[in-house]
Design a protein around this motif. Structure first.
Motif, short mmCIF file in Angstrom:
data_model
loop_
_atom_site.label_atom_id
_atom_site.label_comp_id
_atom_site.label_asym_id
_atom_site.label_seq_id
_atom_site.Cartn_x
_atom_site.Cartn_y
_atom_site.Cartn_z
N UNK A 64 50.07 24.30 -36.35
CA UNK A 64 48.66 23.91 -36.32
C UNK A 64 48.43 22.41 -36.48
N UNK A 65 49.41 21.63 -36.06
CA UNK A 65 49.32 20.17 -36.17
C UNK A 65 48.82 19.58 -34.86
N UNK A 120 45.76 12.85 -42.42
CA UNK A 120 45.36 14.26 -42.40
C UNK A 120 46.50 15.19 -41.98
N UNK A 121 47.73 14.67 -41.88
CA UNK A 121 48.88 15.51 -41.61
C UNK A 121 49.24 15.68 -40.15
N UNK A 122 48.45 15.08 -39.26
CA UNK A 122 48.77 15.16 -37.83
C UNK A 122 49.87 14.15 -37.50
N UNK A 123 50.38 14.20 -36.26
CA UNK A 123 51.48 13.34 -35.87
C UNK A 123 51.11 12.44 -34.70
N UNK A 124 51.54 11.19 -34.79
CA UNK A 124 51.48 10.26 -33.67
C UNK A 124 52.90 10.22 -33.12
N UNK A 125 53.08 10.70 -31.89
CA UNK A 125 54.41 10.72 -31.28
C UNK A 125 54.68 9.35 -30.67
N UNK A 147 48.65 20.82 -23.78
CA UNK A 147 47.60 19.87 -24.16
C UNK A 147 46.69 20.35 -25.28
N UNK A 148 46.79 21.60 -25.68
CA UNK A 148 45.84 22.17 -26.67
C UNK A 148 45.86 21.43 -27.99
N UNK A 149 46.97 20.87 -28.38
CA UNK A 149 47.07 20.24 -29.69
C UNK A 149 46.96 18.71 -29.63
#
Length: 106
Positions: free
Chosen positions: A81-82, A46-51, A102-104
């Protein structure tokens, strides 16, 4: 409550800049042509990132550049917005210390 993130204890010229390098799955912090550090990531469907990991080159270690790198990465993902999933223990500790980021977090 916002806690100010202190700047690095060493001043670099030119000032470090953040670059997203999606071909290598990482953010990179550069001072001119010198690599300061990287934040490796994995992009989700979905375009989010795992750091995944935060690495600062030995020359710049223990001077606050990991903190600068992570704060700039988190500012960038927030602006885009990720959402992130922090697997990296350094990022997890950073988020504990600076709750305004922490919001994202997923």
């Amino acid at each position: 409550m916002e806690i100010t993130v202190p700047p690095p204890t060493v001043t670099l010229d030119p000032t470090p800049t953040l670059r997203d390098n999606p071909d290598r799955d990482r953010y990179e912090l550069w001072s001119g042509e010198e690599l300061v550090g990287v934040e490796g990531y994995e992009r989700t469907d979905d375009g989010d990132l795992i750091l995944l990991h935060t690495v600062v080159t030995e020359k710049f270690g223990r001077a606050g550049f990991a903190r600068l790198l992570v704060s700039q990465v988190l500012d960038d993902v927030a602006a885009r917005g990720i959402k992130i999933t922090p697997v990296c223990t350094y990022v997890q500790k950073f988020l504990e210390r600076y709750p305004q980021y922490r919001a994202n977090v997923r």
